[in-house]
Every structure is written in structure tokens, then in C-alpha cells.
Design a protein around this motif. Structure first.
Motif, PDB file in Angstrom:
ATOM      1  N   GLU A  57       0.638  -0.875   0.533  1.00  0.00           N
ATOM      2  CA  GLU A  57       0.183   0.130  -0.284  1.00  0.00           C
ATOM      3  C   GLU A  57       1.051   0.991  -0.153  1.00  0.00           C
ATOM      4  OE1 GLU A  57      -2.597  -0.208   3.237  1.00  0.00           O
ATOM      5  OE2 GLU A  57      -3.420  -1.738   2.518  1.00  0.00           O
ATOM      6  N   VAL A  58       1.413   1.502   0.859  1.00  0.00           N
ATOM      7  CA  VAL A  58       2.658   2.602   1.015  1.00  0.00           C
ATOM      8  C   VAL A  58       3.302   2.645  -0.510  1.00  0.00           C
ATOM      9  CG1 VAL A  58       4.830   3.336   1.716  1.00  0.00           C
ATOM     10  CG2 VAL A  58       3.365   2.191   2.920  1.00  0.00           C
ATOM     11  N   THR A  59       3.866   1.494  -0.661  1.00  0.00           N
ATOM     12  CA  THR A  59       4.558   1.559  -2.348  1.00  0.00           C
ATOM     13  C   THR A  59       4.061   2.124  -3.446  1.00  0.00           C
ATOM     14  OG1 THR A  59       4.724  -1.120  -2.633  1.00  0.00           O
ATOM     15  CG2 THR A  59       6.308   0.305  -1.525  1.00  0.00           C
ATOM     16  N   GLY A  60       2.679   1.386  -3.328  1.00  0.00           N
ATOM     17  CA  GLY A  60       2.024   2.601  -4.062  1.00  0.00           C
ATOM     18  C   GLY A  60       1.363   3.526  -3.892  1.00  0.00           C
ATOM     19  N   ARG A  61       1.534   4.545  -2.919  1.00  0.00           N
ATOM     20  CA  ARG A  61       1.297   5.725  -2.988  1.00  0.00           C
ATOM     21  C   ARG A  61       2.061   6.100  -3.369  1.00  0.00           C
ATOM     22  NH1 ARG A  61      -1.131   3.799   2.248  1.00  0.00           N
ATOM     23  NH2 ARG A  61       0.750   4.227   3.274  1.00  0.00           N
ATOM     24  N   LEU A  62       3.309   5.878  -2.615  1.00  0.00           N
ATOM     25  CA  LEU A  62       4.409   6.479  -3.414  1.00  0.00           C
ATOM     26  C   LEU A  62       4.560   6.740  -4.957  1.00  0.00           C
ATOM     27  CD1 LEU A  62       7.010   5.410  -0.540  1.00  0.00           C
ATOM     28  CD2 LEU A  62       6.327   7.209  -0.976  1.00  0.00           C
ATOM     29  N   GLN A  63       4.772   5.530  -5.585  1.00  0.00           N
ATOM     30  CA  GLN A  63       4.126   5.589  -6.959  1.00  0.00           C
ATOM     31  C   GLN A  63       3.293   6.311  -7.556  1.00  0.00           C
ATOM     32  OE1 GLN A  63       3.258   1.578  -8.711  1.00  0.00           O
ATOM     33  NE2 GLN A  63       3.686   2.367 -11.214  1.00  0.00           N
ATOM     34  N   ARG A  64       1.705   6.450  -7.487  1.00  0.00           N
ATOM     35  CA  ARG A  64       0.438   7.569  -7.599  1.00  0.00           C
ATOM     36  C   ARG A  64       1.759   8.269  -7.712  1.00  0.00           C
ATOM     37  NH1 ARG A  64      -2.576   3.424  -5.066  1.00  0.00           N
ATOM     38  NH2 ARG A  64      -2.132   5.047  -2.984  1.00  0.00           N
ATOM     39  N   ARG A  65       2.719   9.216  -6.899  1.00  0.00           N
ATOM     40  CA  ARG A  65       3.014  10.580  -6.521  1.00  0.00           C
ATOM     41  C   ARG A  65       3.789  10.327  -7.688  1.00  0.00           C
ATOM     42  NH1 ARG A  65       0.344  14.439  -2.765  1.00  0.00           N
ATOM     43  NH2 ARG A  65      -0.571  12.936  -0.935  1.00  0.00           N
ATOM     44  N   ILE A  66       5.013   9.734  -7.699  1.00  0.00           N
ATOM     45  CA  ILE A  66       5.885  10.011  -8.679  1.00  0.00           C
ATOM     46  C   ILE A  66       5.389  10.336 -10.183  1.00  0.00           C
ATOM     47  CG2 ILE A  66       7.983   8.790 -10.149  1.00  0.00           C
ATOM     48  CD1 ILE A  66       8.189   9.652  -6.388  1.00  0.00           C
ATOM     49  N   GLU A  67       4.109   9.239  -9.832  1.00  0.00           N
ATOM     50  CA  GLU A  67       3.301   9.261 -12.014  1.00  0.00           C
ATOM     51  C   GLU A  67       3.073  10.757 -11.892  1.00  0.00           C
ATOM     52  OE1 GLU A  67       2.510   4.572 -12.612  1.00  0.00           O
ATOM     53  OE2 GLU A  67       0.717   6.161 -11.651  1.00  0.00           O
ATOM     54  N   ALA A  68       2.150  11.173 -10.374  1.00  0.00           N
ATOM     55  CA  ALA A  68       2.027  12.454 -10.722  1.00  0.00           C
ATOM     56  C   ALA A  68       2.745  13.685 -11.263  1.00  0.00           C
ATOM     57  CB  ALA A  68       1.467  12.792  -9.584  1.00  0.00           C
ATOM     58  N   VAL A  69       3.950  13.756 -11.136  1.00  0.00           N
ATOM     59  CA  VAL A  69       4.643  14.505 -11.185  1.00  0.00           C
ATOM     60  C   VAL A  69       5.577  14.717 -12.243  1.00  0.00           C
ATOM     61  CG1 VAL A  69       6.613  13.708 -10.017  1.00  0.00           C
ATOM     62  CG2 VAL A  69       6.805  16.183  -9.725  1.00  0.00           C
ATOM     63  N   GLN A  70       5.271  13.323 -12.529  1.00  0.00           N
ATOM     64  CA  GLN A  70       6.187  12.660 -13.692  1.00  0.00           C
ATOM     65  C   GLN A  70       4.855  13.617 -15.400  1.00  0.00           C
ATOM     66  OE1 GLN A  70       6.634   8.920 -13.958  1.00  0.00           O
ATOM     67  NE2 GLN A  70       8.942   9.134 -13.368  1.00  0.00           N
ATOM     68  N   VAL A  71       4.219  13.573 -15.198  1.00  0.00           N
ATOM     69  CA  VAL A  71       2.935  13.834 -15.757  1.00  0.00           C
ATOM     70  C   VAL A  71       3.387  15.074 -15.920  1.00  0.00           C
ATOM     71  CG1 VAL A  71       0.569  14.303 -16.249  1.00  0.00           C
ATOM     72  CG2 VAL A  71       1.266  11.926 -15.574  1.00  0.00           C
ATOM     73  N   GLU A  72       3.211  16.310 -14.909  1.00  0.00           N
ATOM     74  CA  GLU A  72       2.784  17.528 -14.351  1.00  0.00           C
ATOM     75  C   GLU A  72       4.563  17.921 -15.793  1.00  0.00           C
ATOM     76  OE1 GLU A  72       1.263  21.028 -13.089  1.00  0.00           O
ATOM     77  OE2 GLU A  72       0.613  19.340 -13.805  1.00  0.00           O
ATOM     78  N   ALA A  73       6.019  17.296 -15.231  1.00  0.00           N
ATOM     79  CA  ALA A  73       7.495  17.308 -16.067  1.00  0.00           C
ATOM     80  C   ALA A  73       6.918  16.900 -17.305  1.00  0.00           C
ATOM     81  CB  ALA A  73       8.200  17.152 -15.393  1.00  0.00           C
ATOM     82  N   THR A  74       5.857  16.373 -18.580  1.00  0.00           N
ATOM     83  CA  THR A  74       5.209  16.375 -19.304  1.00  0.00           C
ATOM     84  C   THR A  74       4.860  16.812 -19.793  1.00  0.00           C
ATOM     85  OG1 THR A  74       5.969  13.517 -18.804  1.00  0.00           O
ATOM     86  CG2 THR A  74       5.521  14.032 -20.777  1.00  0.00           C
ATOM     87  N   VAL A  75       4.180  17.659 -19.573  1.00  0.00           N
ATOM     88  CA  VAL A  75       3.451  18.622 -19.750  1.00  0.00           C
ATOM     89  C   VAL A  75       4.743  19.451 -20.211  1.00  0.00           C
ATOM     90  CG1 VAL A  75       1.946  20.811 -19.326  1.00  0.00           C
ATOM     91  CG2 VAL A  75       1.456  18.266 -18.430  1.00  0.00           C
ATOM     92  N   GLN A  76       5.742  19.821 -19.017  1.00  0.00           N
ATOM     93  CA  GLN A  76       6.257  20.796 -19.463  1.00  0.00           C
ATOM     94  C   GLN A  76       7.254  20.251 -20.994  1.00  0.00           C
ATOM     95  OE1 GLN A  76       6.420  24.018 -18.201  1.00  0.00           O
ATOM     96  NE2 GLN A  76       4.105  23.373 -17.064  1.00  0.00           N
ATOM     97  N   VAL A  77       7.671  19.566 -20.693  1.00  0.00           N
ATOM     98  CA  VAL A  77       8.520  18.853 -22.069  1.00  0.00           C
ATOM     99  C   VAL A  77       7.354  19.303 -23.907  1.00  0.00           C
ATOM    100  CG1 VAL A  77       9.649  16.517 -23.562  1.00  0.00           C
ATOM    101  CG2 VAL A  77       9.891  17.464 -20.790  1.00  0.00           C
ATOM    102  N   ARG A  78       6.238  18.855 -23.095  1.00  0.00           N
ATOM    103  CA  ARG A  78       5.861  19.262 -24.538  1.00  0.00           C
ATOM    104  C   ARG A  78       5.452  20.541 -24.446  1.00  0.00           C
ATOM    105  NH1 ARG A  78       0.749  15.626 -26.176  1.00  0.00           N
ATOM    106  NH2 ARG A  78      -0.861  17.464 -25.860  1.00  0.00           N
ATOM    107  N   GLU A  79       5.340  21.253 -24.079  1.00  0.00           N
ATOM    108  CA  GLU A  79       4.904  22.440 -23.846  1.00  0.00           C
ATOM    109  C   GLU A  79       6.453  23.423 -24.622  1.00  0.00           C
ATOM    110  OE1 GLU A  79       3.221  24.351 -20.962  1.00  0.00           O
ATOM    111  OE2 GLU A  79       1.246  23.838 -21.251  1.00  0.00           O
ATOM    112  N   ARG A  80       7.431  22.669 -23.785  1.00  0.00           N
ATOM    113  CA  ARG A  80       8.676  23.091 -24.877  1.00  0.00           C
ATOM    114  C   ARG A  80       9.363  22.577 -25.656  1.00  0.00           C
ATOM    115  NH1 ARG A  80      11.237  24.889 -18.564  1.00  0.00           N
ATOM    116  NH2 ARG A  80       8.992  25.309 -17.183  1.00  0.00           N
ATOM    117  N   SER A  81       8.547  21.439 -26.366  1.00  0.00           N
ATOM    118  CA  SER A  81       8.956  20.365 -27.546  1.00  0.00           C
ATOM    119  C   SER A  81       8.229  21.580 -28.944  1.00  0.00           C
ATOM    120  CB  SER A  81       8.866  19.718 -27.337  1.00  0.00           C
ATOM    121  OG  SER A  81       9.641  19.309 -26.406  1.00  0.00           O
ATOM    122  N   GLU A  82       7.215  22.335 -28.431  1.00  0.00           N
ATOM    123  CA  GLU A  82       6.903  22.852 -30.024  1.00  0.00           C
ATOM    124  C   GLU A  82       7.284  23.968 -30.606  1.00  0.00           C
ATOM    125  OE1 GLU A  82       2.904  24.432 -27.981  1.00  0.00           O
ATOM    126  OE2 GLU A  82       2.374  21.735 -27.774  1.00  0.00           O
TER     127      GLU A  82
END
Length: 497
Positions: free
Chosen positions: A41-66
Motif C-alpha cells: 500500500e505504501v509503495t503504491g501511494r509513492l508510485q502514484r505520487r511519482i507518476e503525478a509529478v512525471q505527468v506534470e513535468a511531461t506537460v512542460q516537455v510537451r509545451e517546450r518542444s513546440e
């Protein structure tokens, strides 16, 4: 370097230290069940947190690659597309990178022209659930994919409401109770959960599969006209292709319609599910488990895909002998097996089966002939036809029914394939004078019929009754014993010879 990155790097170092000590001391191996569950359960919560910040960072990668290529973030790091950059920096596969890019496109926000504040994302409520660690990347995509498939036919207001309800459902607040109002989709059947959530007892968090199911309900509710076009598109895309033979196998590829796949799954399940009740074991037979020293039945070591292949083969054979298939050339579908007279006499060599360019061993042709609907053509070494066989050697319907009633199913101990799906095997091969008679036929499933020559199982007929002798691991004494239902009808002392 900003403080968020610094804090995460310190956190990573701390986690690495904790895990290094745990792995070195084999801590996980010694945990009780309850603690293992908490760990997951703990590692699942950590994984979801990490995925959230990866998505947020990927937003910047997308916007800055146009824009212009020279100004793109991807170009600065030697990549062509955002997904390529993610694969490189995250050490992930292609599918994982594209999933992040897709999620980033649905959570991206733009700043307003007047005040410079961020406007809501396309799925803003689900984005907040992702950032709060309520759902992970899989859950977010499962919730948004059905709606995105119908995006051209769903109004923006309806999509926003669906986003709200999906996010509420993800948080255990069914139907959006206590989350800002709005109309609920009552057909989802979640009134009880909504009441529990309103009372301070939210429902358990749904899995990505459950989120996807709810999203499909919402999409169907909001896009009632999308079902027919989708079905028409699916119907046009249906296919089934047989590839070329390679290393003794022929590839099967295609796309099945849902109802066809469902019917196939039901047929496969009917063959692969164990029979109800125990398989009788002859007296004196020992099944030894080297680890637990307990009685057990022979183990089927086929993989699940192999079992499904064999079940599919049994389905085809059953359909071929059903008598309900359309005629071909004025006669029932007949498989023509071509073999040289010398190979047929010795039982060694190759045969040709009509419908494929692949040569098969003579023994395979013999098994196919046992199954029914086969015509045998023999050639001499010069290619002259020396014999044309008929299907007379095939067990007829009355004989087959009698043998299946006698044997009750595949006679190999531990096999769960029922009688209906079995083939009838000539114990003494017809090529060696074996008659097509109930005293010379036994029930075998497709798999055991196909592999009998490779196994240590032996079958014989004694006074018209099948008997079987198994390998030493099944019976140390390797005695002949009654097979099939005869186990229940005969005493061991009377049946062993």
C-alpha cells in the motif's frame, strides 16, 4: 536547482538507504502477511505520487518542444519527440513514454490572457485526483480514454460533468456527492455508496478497471449515437489470417468482434475448467509430492497459451465431425491426407495434409484420421496412385457415443476434458490391421491424442475394456490398470494383468 528537486533528491537518497538495508537483511522475506500488505500500500501511494509529478513535468516537455526546431527542448537534448526524450531520461519503454505524453496532453493548462492565471485543464478534476495521489497514471488514462474516443460527439459541459463524477468516484464519493453538485448518472447504480460517502464513510477507492468501466457507462450515456458508428467501424476491421509456416508452426492473427471473442472464450473455458468432482484413483497408485509428501494427481505442465491452442484444436475437430458444416464439392468437409505407401506401411516419414503446404509426420496424419472426416491417398515412389481410402475406418456416431459413455472422457488420469470434446483413438492402428470397432477405440482429448507417442502412457484393450499403464512417477509398479469409468466398475485385483 529549485528546492523541489533538491528535496526529492534528498528523499530519494533516504529511500535508497532504507531499501538497501532492508534488502541486505532480507527484511521483506521475514514480514508477516499484514505487514507485506501495508508495504504494498505504501509503495503504491509513492508510485502514484511519482507518476503525478512525471505527468506534470511531461506537460512542460510537451509545451517546450513546440515551435521552431532550434528552440525545442527535445532538440536541445538530441531527441525528435517528447516520447523519445522520456524514454531516454526515465529509462522506460515506448508504451510507457507515450502514456505519459497522452496524460500530459489531457492535464495541460494554459494561462488566461487577462490575468495570467491558469485556466482549467481538459480533465481538471481528474488532474487534481492525480496530483493528490488518489489515482495513478493507469487510473487517469482508464477514466479519460472512453470519453476521448467520443470527444467529437460530447459537449464540453457534459465532459466537465463527467470529469467531476469520475474524480468523485475515484475518491470514493460515488456520483459526486458532496463535490459541488451537478446531475448524477443514476444508471451507474451508486446511490448507496454516495450515501455512505455523505455520512463520512467513503467507498473503497476503485481500481483502474473499475474507473474505466464507469467511464464507459458515462460515455454511452453522453454519446448514445456513437454505438452504431463504432460497431460499423469494428465490423469493417474484423479479420482472421493464417500466416506462413515457420519452424513447424503457422501464425494466427486477426481481430475478433466482441461477441465472437466472448463465444470463443466460453468454449475455451468449458474445456479448460476442471470437471466437478474428483478423478478416481486406482487402488495401489501412489502420487508423491517431493515437498509435501501428499497425494496428488498428474500435473499438466502446459502453459495457458498452449492449453488454449489445444482447446481451439478440439473445437475445430468437434465442428468438423458435427455434420452441421456446409458441404464442399457435394460432400462433407473432408481432409485429404497424402502419404507414400512405404511411409504408411512403416509409420515413419512425412505426409501432406490438404489445405497447407507444410509436411507433417505420418503419426500426425494418423491422429487426424482418427478424428474423422479424412480421406487417405497412397502414392508409390513414382507418384502413381496405388490406394484411395475412404472414411469407413472412422468411428461412426453410434460407436463414438458408446465409447464416450464407457470411458466418460479422456482416459488419461487427471485430464479434465469432458467426453463431448474427446476424439476416438484406434488403440491398434488401422494401418496395422486395427479394426474400427468399440473394442479398439478409446476416448482421448486432442492434446493427449497428439502427444501419446511422446509420453510414457500406454493403452491396451482387454476384453473390450481399456486399460492404461502410466510412467513410473505415476505408478512405481507400472501395472496395467482400468481406465476411465472402469476404475469405478472393476476391482484392482481383477483388472491387473
Amino acid at each position: 536547482m529549485n528546492s523541489v528537486v533538491e528535496q526529492l533528491e534528498r528523499l530519494e537518497a533516504e529511500i535508497a538507504s532504507v531499501l538497501a538495508g532492508a534488502f541486505a537483511a532480507e527484511v521483506v522475506a521475514g514480514m508477516p502477511d499484514a505487514e507485506v500488505m501495508v508495504l504494498l500500500e505504501v509503495t503504491g501511494r509513492l508510485q502514484r505520487r511519482i507518476e503525478a509529478v512525471q505527468v506534470e513535468a511531461t506537460v512542460q516537455v510537451r509545451e517546450r518542444s513546440e515551435g521552431l526546431r532550434g528552440e525545442r527542448m527535445t532538440s536541445a537534448y538530441g531527441c525528435d519527440r517528447p516520447a523519445d526524450l522520456l524514454r531516454m531520461v526515465l529509462h522506460t519503454d515506448r508504451a510507457g513514454a507515450h502514456r505519459l505524453v497522452a496524460a500530459a496532453g489531457l492535464t495541460a493548462r494554459v494561462r488566461g490572457i487577462t490575468d495570467g492565471e491558469f485556466l482549467p485543464a481538459r480533465y481538471d478534476a481528474l488532474r487534481r485526483a492525480l496530483n493528490d495521489g488518489v489515482i495513478g497514471l493507469a487510473g487517469f488514462l482508464a477514466a479519460t480514454d472512453p470519453l476521448e474516443r467520443s470527444r467529437k460527439r460530447i459537449l464540453d459541459e457534459a465532459r466537465v460533468e463527467a470529469d467531476r463524477q469520475l474524480a468523485a468516484f475515484a475518491r470514493g464519493i460515488a456520483g459526486g456527492a458532496g463535490d459541488g453538485g451537478g446531475e448524477d448518472v443514476e444508471d451507474a447504480g451508486m446511490a448507496d455508496a454516495a450515501g455512505a460517502a455523505a455520512a463520512g464513510h467513503p467507498a473503497p477507492a476503485p481500481t483502474p478497471d473499475e474507473l474505466g468501466q464507469f467511464a464507459r457507462v458515462l460515455a454511452a450515456y453522453l454519446d448514445p449515437d456513437g454505438a452504431e458508428p463504432k460497431d460499423e467501424l469494428a465490423s469493417r476491421g474484423r479479420s482472421l489470417r493464417l500466416g506462413r509456416e515457420r519452424d513447424g508452426r503457422v501464425s494466427l492473427r486477426g481481430e475478433l468482434l466482441p461477441e465472437v471473442a466472448a463465444q470463443l472464450n466460453r468454449l475455451l473455458d468449458s474445456l479448460l475448467s476442471p470437471r466437478v468432482g474428483e478423478v478416481p484413483v486406482p487402488d495401489g497408485v501412489h502420487f508423491i509430492d517431493s515437498q509435501h509428501d501428499e497425494a496428488w494427481m498428474p500435473v499438466d505442465d502446459r502453459t495457458r497459451p498452449q492449453k488454449q491452442h489445444d482447446a481451439f484444436a478440439a473445437i475445430l475437430m468437434t465442428a468438423a465431425r458435427s455434420g452441421e458444416m456446409p458441404d464442399v464439392g457435394g460432400a462433407p468437409p473432408t481432409l485429404v491426407v497424402t502419404v507414400s505407401a512405404s511411409a504408411y506401411a512403416t509409420g515413419e516419414g512425412w505426409a501432406h495434409v490438404d489445405g497447407t503446404d507444410v509436411l507433417v509426420p505420418v503419426r500426425v496424419a494418423a491422429q487426424t484420421a482418427c478424428a474423422g472426416g479424412v480421406q487417405r491417398v497412397l502414392f508409390d515412389e513414382r507418384g502413381r496412385i496405388v490406394s484411395i481410402g475412404t472414411s469407413a475406418r472412422i468411428f461412426n456416431a453410434l460407436q463414438r457415443r458408446a465409447i464416450l459413455t464407457r470411458d466418460g472422457g479422456c482416459i488419461i488420469p487427471g485430464c479434465t476434458v469432458p467426453a463431448t470434446w474427446c476424439e476416438i483413438h484406434h488403440v491398434r492402428d488401422a494401418a496395422r490391421g486395427g479394426p474400427t470397432h468399440t473394442d479398439n477405440g478409446v476416448a482421448l482429448c486432442w492434446h493427449h491424442h497428439r502427444t501419446l507417442h511422446l509420453s510414457e502412457w500406454q493403452i491396451r484393450m482387454r476384453h473390450g475394456v481399456p486399460e492404461i499403464r502410466g510412467p513410473a512417477w505415476w505408478d512405481r509398479e507400472r501395472r496395467w490398470r482400468p481406465a476411465g469409468r472402469q476404475v469405478l466398475r472393476s476391482s484392482p485385483a481383477a483388472s491387473c494383468g
